[in-house]
Design a protein around this motif. Structure first.
Motif, PDB file in Angstrom:
ATOM      1  N   LEU A  62       7.370   0.768   1.420  1.00 21.87           N
ATOM      2  CA  LEU A  62       6.277   0.983   0.484  1.00 21.87           C
ATOM      3  C   LEU A  62       6.506   0.255  -0.830  1.00 21.87           C
ATOM      4  O   LEU A  62       5.549  -0.081  -1.535  1.00 21.87           O
ATOM      5  N   ASN A  93       6.488   2.778   7.639  1.00 24.19           N
ATOM      6  CA  ASN A  93       6.680   2.684   6.191  1.00 24.19           C
ATOM      7  C   ASN A  93       7.722   3.653   5.614  1.00 24.19           C
ATOM      8  O   ASN A  93       7.904   3.708   4.401  1.00 24.19           O
ATOM      9  N   ASN A 119       0.832  -1.191   0.000  1.00 23.52           N
ATOM     10  CA  ASN A 119       0.000   0.000   0.000  1.00 23.52           C
ATOM     11  C   ASN A 119       0.873   1.250   0.000  1.00 23.52           C
ATOM     12  O   ASN A 119       1.506   1.586   0.999  1.00 23.52           O
ATOM     13  N   GLU A 120       0.905   1.958  -1.124  1.00 26.04           N
ATOM     14  CA  GLU A 120       1.738   3.152  -1.238  1.00 26.04           C
ATOM     15  C   GLU A 120       0.958   4.436  -0.948  1.00 26.04           C
ATOM     16  O   GLU A 120       1.471   5.533  -1.103  1.00 26.04           O
TER      17      GLU A 120
END
Length: 234
Positions: A146, A133, A124-125
């Motif tokens: 990420l 992250n 999940n960016e």
């Protein structure tokens, strides 16, 4: 809907487990030998694979080895009750987890969900940069959660979900010791128990991968009876 590949030569397991997983909302593909599964994976990979070790045509170890040449997708091994050597070998070859036969299907579902959640979190960016992250740079090491990317001295290293999470937990605080229990909490959900040997096997596999790009890699230190520590190197 996550797609799970279930590979086992026991048709009763294929039927019962696939029914359970489908009832839990997963899409399931079943295969009764490793070669058939590999042929299908070469066309399109699932989100996760659950593999029996002992199968005709191509066993689970061989299939895992082929998979790790092209993907870091989560893999869980199904092992027989007395296959302790196979369990350890499987983890060292790159499996993320194992479940012993006969097994609770609820336990298997929990292990699958735990690994998929971690895979999804790393893929999940979107959203703000957090402690979990943000890019980590520790001497020769660079980690981008990420993008699920790791490099050592500028050379890329391919890690599984579990290996990545363990390295991230250690590298976030160089010099501080992480106990095996703390590393278990990082790599698995609180309700999922794994023994010390599982963490040790993942660490050995992690070190081996880092040494493929630098044979002198020694940043992960074992403190016997205590845990592990990351020592920053230049």
């Amino acid at each position: 809907m996550s797609k799970i590949a279930l590979v086992d030569d026991d048709r009763n397991i294929l039927t019962s487990v696939s029914m359970t997983l489908e009832a839990e909302g997963f899409e399931v593909e079943t295969y009764n030998d490793g070669q058939t599964a590999l042929d299908a994976f070469n066309k399109k990979l699932p989100d996760m694979a659950v593999l029996d070790i002992k199968m005709p045509r191509m066993d689970g170890m061989d299939l895992l080895q082929r998979l790790r040449q092209k993907t870091s997708m989560p893999v869980i091994f199904l092992t027989s009750k007395d296959d302790e050597i196979d369990e350890v070998l499987g983890l060292r070859m790159g499996a993320d987890d194992y479940v012993k036969k006969p097994f609770s299907q609820r336990l298997l579902v929990e292990r699958i969900r735990a690994l998929l959640r971690r895979q999804e979190a790393m893929n999940n960016e979107d959203g703000p940069v957090t402690e979990e992250n943000k890019v980590i740079e520790r001497g020769a090491l660079t980690m981008d959660p990420l993008r699920h990317s790791v490099s050592w001295k500028g050379k890329d290293v391919s890690l599984t979900v579990t290996e990545f999470l363990l390295l991230q937990a250690l590298a976030q605080r160089p010099g501080f010791v992480k106990s095996r229990d703390q590393l278990m909490d990082v790599a698995y959900d609180d309700q999922v128990y794994v023994d010390d040997r599982t963490i040790d096997s993942h660490i050995k596999r992690l070190r081996k991968k880092m040494r493929t790009v630098d044979e002198d890699f020694s940043a992960i230190e074992t403190l016997y009876g205590i845990g592990y520590r990351y020592n920053e190197e230049e």
